[in-house]
Design an enzyme around this catalytic site. Structure first.
Site, PDB file in Angstrom:
ATOM      1  N   ARG A  22       0.811  -1.218   0.000  1.00 33.88           N
ATOM      2  CA  ARG A  22       0.000   0.000   0.000  1.00 33.88           C
ATOM      3  C   ARG A  22       0.852   1.279   0.000  1.00 33.88           C
ATOM      4  NH1 ARG A  22      -4.035  -0.863   4.780  1.00 33.88           N
ATOM      5  NH2 ARG A  22      -2.226  -2.001   5.569  1.00 33.88           N
ATOM      6  N   ASN A  40      -6.592  -2.535   1.624  1.00 34.29           N
ATOM      7  CA  ASN A  40      -6.468  -3.989   1.668  1.00 34.29           C
ATOM      8  C   ASN A  40      -7.848  -4.598   1.834  1.00 34.29           C
ATOM      9  OD1 ASN A  40      -3.963  -5.166   1.339  1.00 34.29           O
ATOM     10  ND2 ASN A  40      -3.370  -4.925   3.486  1.00 34.29           N
TER      11      ASN A  40
END
Length: 763
Positions: A22, A40
C-alpha cells in the site's frame, strides 16, 4: 487495456499483504499525479484512481515492474469507476472480504534493521524485536485477515508516539508494519530476574559457561547450547533423549558457516534467503563443531541468524549455537509461554523468553541442494503459508482439504489454481501431536476462510490423518476421496512442475518407505504410468516380508535377514552376521506368514544395506537414521554398480535385488571397505530404477518421468537417477518446494481430488 474515463478501480492479487504494497502504491500515485485511495481486502489490494489515461497506464505498468521485493503480483484487473473525490491520494482502512492464501511468511531481519540494532545512535540499538515492512514476524503472529495490527498478537502493545509517527507515515519503511515496536512500547526479553538487554547479557553468559537454555523465537522455543563443546552437546542429547538425530546449528553469518562447512554459491543463496531455512551442508570434519552435533553424518544443518534476538545473542556468545526444537522425545515443539517451563523441566537450565505471544507453532524449514536446485525437505517457518500454483487448467477447481499421512504430516487447502501446503505439523504418533494437528487445521481453515467441497485422504484406513479426514467428511456431509499413496507422491511432483491437468500420462518413479497400494498390499518402490486422475503400476521391487510388521521399519536387521534369506538362503547366510539375534524366531514368523506382510520398499532396501555394513543400530532412534548413515558412508566415491535382475511376475516387471546381495556378500568376504560397498549400492539402485523407468517410458510412448518419495531426499540417488534418465533422452520432473517425502503428500492428494471432481463434472 486503455480506459477512456478519468477514473478506474484496479484490483491487484497475489502476495500483496504485509510486504509494504500500500505505501508503494501511495508513492507511485503521488509520482504520477493521481488522486484516489488504496485499501487492503482479505483477498486483494484495491485501488481507486483518477487522472489522465497516460498517467494511469504508466502507474499500472509500474505496479508490476517496480513491486516491492517481497511482493508477488499475480493478477491486475482494471474496470471503469465513478470519479473519486478530492485531489490527494490516500491509504484507506482495510476492509474484510473473502480471505485468500496471499499472506507472507515470517521474514529474516533485513539489512536496514540489522544496521539499526548495531548503531548506538539509533532508537532501536540492541532492541531484540526490531522489524520493518521488509522483515520480521508475519504468519506466526497473524490471528485473522486482513493483516492489520488488531488481528495480530501485537495488538496488546500500544504504539508510542515515535512508533505511531513511523506507522502512519507512508514515506517511512515502517508504514503499517504491523509488528512495529521499540524499547519504549514493544515486547521485552526476560531471563530469570533479568529483563531487556540485561536478560540477553545474562543468557549469553550462561551459554558461554556451558548452560543449556530454551530460547523463544518466532515460531516456538529452541533449545540452545554451545555447538563446539562435545560435553555440552552430549549432555543435551542425554537430557532430551535424542541419541543420534542430527542437531541444527545457528551461525552469525556466511563467514561463520564457511568455517564449519563447505558452502557453494547456491547454498550461500539458500542460507541467505529471507525464509532463513536450515540448509544441509557438507561439514568440515576437522572443524570446531562438536562431533555429537551430527554423529556419523557427512552433512550438518546450518542456518543463519534470522531475528534481531538471534543476531544479538550470537554476537554476545561469539560462536555457533545448537538451535534445536524445544520438546521432549515425540512431543510437539513448545511455543506457548505457559507450557514452556513445565514441558522443558529437566532439559534446560533456564528460559530466555519474551512477552510477544506466538499465534501458531512453526518449526524451521529444512532444505538441501541436489540436482542443481534447492529441495525442500521440511516446509516450515519462512516458507509457509506461501501458496503454490497449480497448472492453468485447474482454474475453477473446487476447494479441497487434503490431510496427507501420519509421518511428516502436512495438510493442503486448495481453491482453484491456488494450493496452500501447510507447514510441518509433526508425526501423528502421539495424542499430543494429534491434538495439535486438529488445532492447526482448524486454525488454518479459520485464518484463510477455507470452506472445502471435498476431503482427500490417504488410502490407508489405519492412518490417523485418514480417520480424521473421514470423520470430518461425514460430519460436514462432504465427498471423501481416498487416494493411493504413491499416486499422490507423483501427482505432487506433476502439479508443482506445472504439468497440465489434461496433459496426459507420465512415468512416475516413487521410492519411499511404505504406503498402501490400490491392491491392498504395501508398496514402496514403484514404477507407475499415471496422470492426475488415474494410475497404473507397471513395475516394482520384488517384495520381501517385514517380520514383525512395523517393528521391521525400526529394526533394519530384520529386513536384512529377509533379503539375504531370499537371495542366498539360510545355507548361504554368513555365520558371523547378526550374531545374537533371534534368527530362528523371525524365520518362523516369515515361514508362517505371521505378522510378516510383504512389501516392495526402497526405504527398507537401504536400511538392509546399512545393517549389512554395520551402519545401523539394532533399533533406529529416528526415521531415516540408517539410510542417512549409508549415504554419508558412500560420500562421493565412484564405483561400479551392484547388479540387479529384471523379471516378470504377476503381470508386473520386477527388479530383483538378489544379484546385488550376492555380490555385496562376496565384497564383504573379500574385505572391501564399507564406503566402496555403499557407493556400489547407490550406483546399482540408481541404474536399475532409472533403466527400468526408461524401459516403461519407451514401451508406453512417453517422454517424461516424475520422481517422488522420501528415498529421493538422498541427494546422491536423486542426482544419479535424474542424470541417467536424462541420458535416455527423457524429461525429468523433480520435487523442489514440495517435499519429496510425506510432507508433500497432501499437495498431490488435493490435485488428484480436484482433477477427479472436475472430470466428473465434464471438465
Amino acid at each position: 487495456m486503455e480506459r477512456t474515463g478519468e477514473a478506474e478501480e484496479i484490483t491487484v492479487r497475489g502476495i500483496v499483504q504485509g510486504v509494504g504494497f500500500r505505501p508503494f502504491v501511495w508513492r507511485l500515485a503521488r509520482r504520477f499525479g493521481l488522486a484516489g485511495s488504496v485499501s487492503n481486502t482479505g483477498d486483494a489490494v484495491r485501488i481507486h484512481i483518477r487522472g489522465p489515461v497516460e498517467a494511469r497506464a504508466a502507474f499500472v505498468a509500474a505496479l508490476v515492474a517496480e513491486a516491492p521485493p517481497l511482493a508477488r503480483v499475480e493478477q491486475v484487473t482494471r474496470v471503469p469507476a465513478a470519479p473519486v473525490e478530492g485531489a490527494e491520494f490516500h491509504i484507506a482502512e482495510s476492509g474484510l472480504g473473502t480471505v485468500s492464501v496471499g499472506i507472507v511468511p515470517d521474514l529474516a531481519t533485513c539489512p536496514a534493521c540489522r544496521s539499526e540494532i548495531a548503531d548506538p545512535k539509533a532508537r532501536r540499538f540492541r532492541y531484540a524485536f526490531t522489524n520493518c515492512t521488509d522483515c520480521g514476524p508475519r504468519f506466526s503472529i497473524v490471528e485473522g485477515l486482513p493483516y492489520d495490527r488488531p488481528r495480530t498478537t501485537m495488538r496488546a502493545f500500544a504504539l508510542c508516539p515515535d512508533c505511531r509517527r513511523e506507522y502512519d507515515d507512508p514515506a517511512d519503511r515502517r508504514f503499517h508494519a504491523q509488528p512495529i515496536a521499540c524499547p519504549t512500547c514493544g515486547p521485552r526479553l526476560r531471563f530469570g530476574a533479568f529483563e531487556g538487554d540485561a536478560a540477553l547479557a545474562a543468557a549469553a553468559s550462561a551459554l558461554k559457561a556451558g548452560a543449556i537454555l530454551a530460547v523463544k523465537g518466532i515460531g516456538g522455543f529452541h533449545i540452545a547450547c554451545d555447538a563446539t563443546s562435545e560435553a555440552v552437546v552430549a549432555e543435551l542429547r542425554r537430557r532430551k533423549q535424542r541419541p543420534a538425530k542430527p542437531l541444527a546449528v545457528m551461525v552469525a553469518d556466511l563467514a561463520a558457516a564457511r568455517a564449519l562447512a563447505e558452502v557453494s554459491a547456491l547454498e550461500a543463496e539458500a542460507l541467505s534467503d529471507p525464509s532463513a531455512p536450515i540448509v544441509l551442508l557438507r561439514r568440515h570434519l576437522d572443524g570446531p563443531l562438536a562431533p555429537s552435533v551430527a554423529p556419523g553424518q557427512s552433512h550438518v544443518g546450518l542456518m543463519l541468524t534470522y531475528t534481531p534476538l538471534h543476531h544479538l545473542l550470537l554476537a554476545s556468545v561469539g560462536g555457533p549455537l545448537v538451535m534445536t526444537s524445544a520438546n521432549r522425545a515425540n512431543a510437539p515443539q513448545v511455543f506457548r509461554d505457559e507450557e514452556a517451563e513445565a514441558a522443558l523441566a529437566g532439559i534446560v537450565d533456564g528460559l530466555l523468553t519474551h512477552d510477544r505471544p506466538i499465534a501458531r507453532r512453526l518449526e524451521d524449514g529444512v532444505v538441501r541442494i541436489a540436482a542443481g536446485g534447492v529441495r525442500v525437505m521440511r516446509r516450515g517457518r519462512g516458507q509457509a503459508p506461501r501458496a503454490l500454483d497449480w497448472p492453468a487448467d485447474f482454474e475453477g477447481a473446487p476447494p479441497i482439504l487434503a490431510l496427507g499421512s501420519d509421518l511428516k504430516s502436512a495438510a493442503c487447502l486448495s481453491h482453484g489454481r491456488k494450493a496452500l501446503l501447510t507447514h510441518h505439523l509433526g508425526d501423528l504418533d502421539t495424542p499430543a501431536v494429534e491434538d495439535e494437528f486438529a488445532r492447526a487445521l482448524a486454525d488454518m481453515a479459520d485464518v484463510f476462510a477455507h470452506h472445502p467441497e471435498a476431503v482427500a485422504v490417504d488410502l490407508h484406513p489405519g492412518y490417523r490423518a485418514t480417520q480424521f479426514g473421514t470423520a470430518l467428511a461425514v460430519e460436514r456431509g462432504l465427498p471423501l476421496l481416498a487416494i493411493p499413496h504413491h499416486h499422490a507422491h507423483i501427482a505432487a511432483t506433476l502439479a508443482e512442475n506445472g504439468w497440465p491437468r489434461l496433459g496426459g500420462p507420465v512415468v512416475g518413479l516413487a521410492l519411499d518407505g511404505l504406503g498402501l497400494g490400490d491392491d491392498g498390499t504395501l508398496w514402496g518402490a514403484e514404477v507407475l504410468v499415471c496422470d492426475y486422475r488415474e494410475s497404473r503400476r507397471i513395475a516394482r521391487l520384488v517384495p520381501i516380508p517385514l517380520a514383525g510388521g512395523d517393528v521391521a521399519s525400526r529394526e533394519p536387521w530384520r529386513v536384512l535377514l529377509a533379503h539375504l534369506d531370499t537371495a542366498v538362503g539360510e545355507d548361504g547366510f554368513p555365520a558371523d552376521l547378526l550374531d545374537g539375534k533371534p534368527l530362528a524366531t523371525v524365520r518362523a514368523m516369515i515361514a508362517k506368514g505371521l505378522n510378516a506382510p510383504l512389501a516392495s520398499s526402497a526405504g527398507r532396501l537401504f536400511d538392509a544395506m546399512a545393517a549389512l555394513l554395520g551402519l545401523a543400530p539394532d533399533r533406529l532412534s529416528f526415521e531415516g537414521e540408517a539410510a542417512m548413515a549409508l549415504e554419508a558412508c558412500a560420500g562421493d566415491i565412484m564405483a561400479a554398480p551392484y547388479p540387479m535382475a529384471v523379471r516378470e511376475a504377476d503381470g508386473l516387471m520386477e527388479l530383483d535385488p538378489a544379484p546385488l546381495w550376492r555380490t555385496a556378500l562376496a565384497d564383504r568376504a573379500a574385505g572391501v571397505p564399507a564406503p566402496a560397498m555403499a557407493a556400489r549400492f547407490h550406483a546399482g539402485v540408481a541404474a536399475a530404477f532409472a533403466d527400468l523407468a526408461a524401459w516403461v517410458a519407451e514401451g508406453h510412448g512417453l517422454s517424461t518421468v516424475a520422481l517422488s518419495g522420501g528415498v529421493f531426499q538422498n541427494a546422491r540417488l536423486l542426482e544419479d537417477v535424474a542424470a541417467r534418465l536424462s541420458a535416455h533422452g527423457l524429461a525429468v520432473l523433480l520435487p523442489a518446494e514440495v517435499p519429496a517425502n510425506d510432507g508433500g503428500l497432501a499437495f498431490g492428494q488435493a490435485a488428484i481430488a480436484a482433477a477427479r471432481l472436475m472430470a466428473s463434472e465434464g471438465r
